[in-house]
Enzyme design. Structure first.
Site, mmCIF file in Angstrom:
data_model
loop_
_atom_site.group_PDB
_atom_site.id
_atom_site.type_symbol
_atom_site.label_atom_id
_atom_site.label_comp_id
_atom_site.label_asym_id
_atom_site.label_seq_id
_atom_site.Cartn_x
_atom_site.Cartn_y
_atom_site.Cartn_z
ATOM 1 N N ASN A 207 1.154 -0.932 -0.116
ATOM 2 C CA ASN A 207 -0.088 0.466 -0.311
ATOM 3 C C ASN A 207 0.801 1.202 0.308
ATOM 4 O O ASN A 207 1.885 1.417 -0.542
ATOM 5 C CB ASN A 207 -1.094 -0.666 1.195
ATOM 6 C CG ASN A 207 0.316 0.324 2.569
ATOM 7 O OD1 ASN A 207 0.381 0.486 3.597
ATOM 8 N ND2 ASN A 207 -0.332 -0.735 3.576
ATOM 9 N N ASP A 276 -4.487 -6.449 5.227
ATOM 10 C CA ASP A 276 -5.522 -7.263 6.079
ATOM 11 C C ASP A 276 -5.041 -8.814 5.223
ATOM 12 O O ASP A 276 -6.196 -9.503 6.026
ATOM 13 C CB ASP A 276 -7.302 -6.540 5.947
ATOM 14 C CG ASP A 276 -6.830 -5.382 6.365
ATOM 15 O OD1 ASP A 276 -6.354 -5.204 7.454
ATOM 16 O OD2 ASP A 276 -6.892 -4.137 6.065
ATOM 17 N N LYS A 286 8.499 -16.729 -10.446
ATOM 18 C CA LYS A 286 7.762 -15.615 -11.299
ATOM 19 C C LYS A 286 6.236 -16.426 -11.988
ATOM 20 O O LYS A 286 6.099 -17.355 -13.006
ATOM 21 C CB LYS A 286 8.572 -14.969 -12.413
ATOM 22 C CG LYS A 286 7.983 -13.718 -13.220
ATOM 23 C CD LYS A 286 8.989 -13.517 -14.112
ATOM 24 C CE LYS A 286 7.957 -11.917 -14.420
ATOM 25 N NZ LYS A 286 9.080 -11.216 -14.961
ATOM 26 N N ASP A 304 -4.483 -9.644 13.020
ATOM 27 C CA ASP A 304 -4.343 -8.440 13.284
ATOM 28 C C ASP A 304 -3.974 -8.524 14.917
ATOM 29 O O ASP A 304 -4.049 -8.774 15.701
ATOM 30 C CB ASP A 304 -6.460 -8.171 13.726
ATOM 31 C CG ASP A 304 -6.057 -6.832 13.294
ATOM 32 O OD1 ASP A 304 -5.742 -6.687 14.065
ATOM 33 O OD2 ASP A 304 -6.836 -6.132 12.898
ATOM 34 N N ILE A 305 -2.732 -7.867 14.166
ATOM 35 C CA ILE A 305 -2.015 -7.125 15.583
ATOM 36 C C ILE A 305 -2.133 -6.743 16.713
ATOM 37 O O ILE A 305 -2.042 -6.643 18.148
ATOM 38 C CB ILE A 305 -0.394 -6.843 14.656
ATOM 39 C CG1 ILE A 305 -0.140 -7.383 13.203
ATOM 40 C CG2 ILE A 305 0.545 -6.870 16.100
ATOM 41 C CD1 ILE A 305 1.001 -6.950 12.566
ATOM 42 N N PHE A 321 -4.874 3.390 14.844
ATOM 43 C CA PHE A 321 -4.637 4.076 13.657
ATOM 44 C C PHE A 321 -6.261 3.632 13.052
ATOM 45 O O PHE A 321 -6.110 1.734 12.827
ATOM 46 C CB PHE A 321 -3.744 4.116 12.812
ATOM 47 C CG PHE A 321 -2.711 5.647 12.912
ATOM 48 C CD1 PHE A 321 -2.406 5.065 14.067
ATOM 49 C CD2 PHE A 321 -2.918 6.925 12.523
ATOM 50 C CE1 PHE A 321 -1.242 6.209 14.619
ATOM 51 C CE2 PHE A 321 -2.130 7.908 12.864
ATOM 52 C CZ PHE A 321 -0.863 8.183 14.239
ATOM 53 N N LYS A 335 -13.724 0.467 15.789
ATOM 54 C CA LYS A 335 -12.588 -0.709 15.586
ATOM 55 C C LYS A 335 -11.652 -0.205 17.091
ATOM 56 O O LYS A 335 -11.496 -1.287 17.982
ATOM 57 C CB LYS A 335 -11.945 0.600 14.769
ATOM 58 C CG LYS A 335 -12.047 0.035 13.600
ATOM 59 C CD LYS A 335 -10.502 0.522 12.685
ATOM 60 C CE LYS A 335 -10.883 -0.406 11.079
ATOM 61 N NZ LYS A 335 -10.393 0.475 9.921
ATOM 62 N N LYS A 339 -11.182 -3.692 19.566
ATOM 63 C CA LYS A 339 -9.203 -4.669 19.145
ATOM 64 C C LYS A 339 -9.055 -3.631 19.979
ATOM 65 O O LYS A 339 -8.092 -4.016 20.454
ATOM 66 C CB LYS A 339 -8.827 -3.134 18.066
ATOM 67 C CG LYS A 339 -9.228 -3.581 16.667
ATOM 68 C CD LYS A 339 -7.843 -3.416 15.546
ATOM 69 C CE LYS A 339 -8.169 -3.692 13.826
ATOM 70 N NZ LYS A 339 -7.634 -3.596 12.961
HETATM 71 O O1 PMT Z 1 3.045 6.154 6.523
HETATM 72 P P1 PMT Z 1 1.936 7.189 6.056
HETATM 73 O O2 PMT Z 1 2.421 7.824 4.650
HETATM 74 O O3 PMT Z 1 2.911 8.725 7.223
HETATM 75 O O4 PMT Z 1 0.395 6.735 6.074
HETATM 76 C C1 PMT Z 1 -0.161 7.258 7.489
HETATM 77 C C2 PMT Z 1 -1.370 6.357 7.448
HETATM 78 C C3 PMT Z 1 -1.925 6.913 6.268
HETATM 79 C C4 PMT Z 1 -0.312 4.419 6.891
HETATM 80 C C5 PMT Z 1 -1.279 6.421 9.174
HETATM 81 O O5 PMT Z 1 -1.920 7.455 9.370
HETATM 82 C C6 PMT Z 1 -2.354 5.357 9.238
HETATM 83 O O6 PMT Z 1 -3.336 5.496 8.930
HETATM 84 N N1 PMT Z 1 -2.522 3.657 9.024
HETATM 85 C C7 PMT Z 1 -3.171 2.665 10.021
HETATM 86 C C8 PMT Z 1 -3.442 2.562 8.591
HETATM 87 C C9 PMT Z 1 -4.635 1.238 8.805
HETATM 88 O O7 PMT Z 1 -3.895 -0.337 8.538
HETATM 89 O O8 PMT Z 1 -5.518 1.388 8.859
HETATM 90 P P2 PMT Z 1 -7.034 -0.137 9.299
HETATM 91 O O9 PMT Z 1 -8.168 1.397 9.306
HETATM 92 O O10 PMT Z 1 -6.534 -0.422 8.080
HETATM 93 O O11 PMT Z 1 -6.117 -0.455 10.217
HETATM 94 C C10 PMT Z 1 -6.696 -0.056 11.641
HETATM 95 C C11 PMT Z 1 -5.438 -0.371 12.925
HETATM 96 O O12 PMT Z 1 -5.539 -2.053 12.829
HETATM 97 C C12 PMT Z 1 -4.218 -0.135 12.560
HETATM 98 O O13 PMT Z 1 -3.723 0.657 13.009
HETATM 99 C C13 PMT Z 1 -3.007 -0.673 11.995
HETATM 100 O O14 PMT Z 1 -2.108 -0.792 12.160
HETATM 101 C C14 PMT Z 1 -4.022 -2.027 12.394
HETATM 102 N N2 PMT Z 1 -3.698 -3.373 11.780
HETATM 103 C C15 PMT Z 1 -4.280 -3.753 10.871
HETATM 104 C C16 PMT Z 1 -4.488 -4.661 9.391
HETATM 105 C C17 PMT Z 1 -3.773 -6.147 11.033
HETATM 106 N N3 PMT Z 1 -3.459 -7.111 9.923
HETATM 107 N N4 PMT Z 1 -3.166 -5.752 11.868
HETATM 108 C C18 PMT Z 1 -3.455 -4.367 11.977
HETATM 109 O O15 PMT Z 1 -2.626 -4.155 13.535
#
Ligand code: PMT
Length: 396
Positions: A207, A276, A286, A304-305, A321, A335, A339
């Site tokens: 991403n 995700d 390849k 999901d960490i 975030f 969320k 979480k």
């Molecule tokens: O890195 P930059 O270019 O500065 O951009 C910043 C950002 C947009 C990446 C940052 O501000 C941000 O939003 N990060 C979280 C992005 C994200 O994965 O959002 P989510 O809504 O998909 O996930 C929610 C939370 O679960 C996040 O804290 C993520 O780290 C966590 N997660 C998600 C999936 C997963 N398998 N494990 C997780 O822990």
């Protein structure tokens, strides 16, 4: 707010040098004592007499104006913070290279307190890779950089490069003093950047995360005295000074790294954009195209960490975030609850200046009890400090 603080102001030769008068006045109104060091080029834009009158001290312009005294050493011993405003491309380059050919550049080598650079120049110069690389060098060494404001420049061009207003600079300096060591003794675990989920030996799913948001949080926590472990996906960013950096390529690797450090941390900030989904299987070779058939990918969810940490947390404050494109507040609160987060920082990644890649972000804070707070668009570094302020309040 700066009562009794001793600030050294380095003024270099750009058109914004005339604003040094306002900076000196604002610092003094805030209660600081100010001594000014000017480069030779700065004399073309403002006179030493103006700054001497406003600061109430003789202005220092030469290594040798103190007679037998080593001026750079006595100034370094006097000052608690060195602010270079405006900072031209020239002083930034000389500081990065460690050149000591005048009083200010020599002072920059002799001074071991916090140094703040406020770059101000034409936007083509500011965005030039040479200047950006020099700024990265300074940042890596622990200097503080204020991003210039964007707007109409003295040369008539539009873009980043304006010196921020004096009160914005004074506010930045005040916050630096206020936050010195307020997180001392805390173990802060931060994640940043994207993950890469391999498809075959040459391709992966990922991403747009640059890592800037998470690195800003790591840097801010370090500046405030915390022990910081930064688990980073692949990014082009230099490691912040004083931070323990662990690399993680995939969501699985990031899971293992976070889980290894989580039990010993006091605060977890998950700014990483973790995938995700990942391909169900990685092809050893390849994947070839035959020009006729579509390729259908079989994707499976990653672990999901954040949710896993939320389940096993004891005393930790957990900040998640959320990158959203609609119904920001509602989704962020949901969320936080799902979480086990104490706070979710939610950015609408469709808003200009917010989310991925840029230096700014615009977010809302969402709490599991349903409260939300909208924050204005701000620099990612300033936002990092706001997040840590909130963490401090959550810890009580
Ligand atoms: O890195 P930059 O270019 O500065 O951009 C910043 C950002 C947009 C990446 C940052 O501000 C941000 O939003 N990060 C979280 C992005 C994200 O994965 O959002 P989510 O809504 O998909 O996930 C929610 C939370 O679960 C996040 O804290 C993520 O780290 C966590 N997660 C998600 C999936 C997963 N398998 N494990 C997780 O822990």
């Amino acid at each position: 707010m700066l009562k009794g603080r001793r600030i050294l102001l380095g003024v270099t030769g750009g058109i914004a040098a005339y604003k040094a008068a306002e900076i000196v006045s604002s610092l003094r109104r805030a209660g600081a004592e100010v001594q000014v060091v000017m480069t030779r080029a700065a004399h073309n834009f403002i006179t030493p007499l103006t700054l001497a009158v406003l600061s109430g001290h003789q202005v220092h312009t030469s290594l040798f104006d103190g007679g037998a005294e080593a001026r750079h050493i006595s100034l370094a011993a006097w000052g608690e913070l060195l602010l270079v405003a405006p900072a031209t491309a020239d002083i930034i380059a000389r500081a990065a290279a460690g050149i000591a050919d005048d009083l200010l550049s020599t002072l920059l080598l002799s001074f071991d307190g916090p140094v703040v650079f406020c770059p101000a120049m034409n936007s083509k110069m500011y965005t030039h890779p040479a200047v950006q690389e020099n700024l990265s060098v300074l940042e890596r060494r622990g200097c503080h950089l204020m991003h210039p404001a964007t707007g109409r420049l003295a040369c008539g061009a539009e873009g980043p490069g304006r010196l921020p207003a004096a009160e914005v600079i004074v506010d930045y300096v005040s916050r630096l003093f206020a936050k010195q060591n307020d997180l001392a003794g805390l173990n802060v675990l931060v994640t940043a950047g994207p993950t890469r989920e391999p498809l075959d030996p040459v391709r992966y799913l990922s991403n747009r995360s640059s890592g800037k948001m998470g690195y800003a949080v790591a840097r801010a926590a370090r500046e405030r005295g915390a022990h910081v472990v930064l688990v980073s996906g692949p990014t082009a960013l230099p490691a912040p000074a004083g931070v323990r950096l662990r690399h993680a390529e995939t969501a699985d690797e990031m899971y293992e790294a976070v889980m290894a450090h989580f039990p010993d941390c006091d605060v977890l900030v998950m700014a990483a954009a973790v995938a995700d989904f990942r391909p169900a299987a990685k092809s050893e070779r390849k994947i070839k195209k035959d020009g006729k058939r579509n390729l259908v990918l079989d994707l499976v969810p990653t672990r999901d960490i954040l949710a896993a940490a939320g389940k096993i947390k004891t005393q930790q404050v957990i900040v998640g975030f959320a990158a959203e494109t609609e119904r920001l507040a509602e989704t962020a609160v949901a969320k936080a609850r799902a979480k086990g987060c104490d706070l979710v920082v939610a950015n609408d990644v469709t808003v200009p200046g917010a989310g991925f890649e840029g230096d700014t972000n615009q977010v809302i804070f969402a709490f599991p009890d349903g409260r939300t707070q909208v924050l204005p668009l701000m620099d990612k570094q300033a936002l990092a400090h706001r997040i840590l302020d909130e963490v401090k309040m959550l810890r009580g």
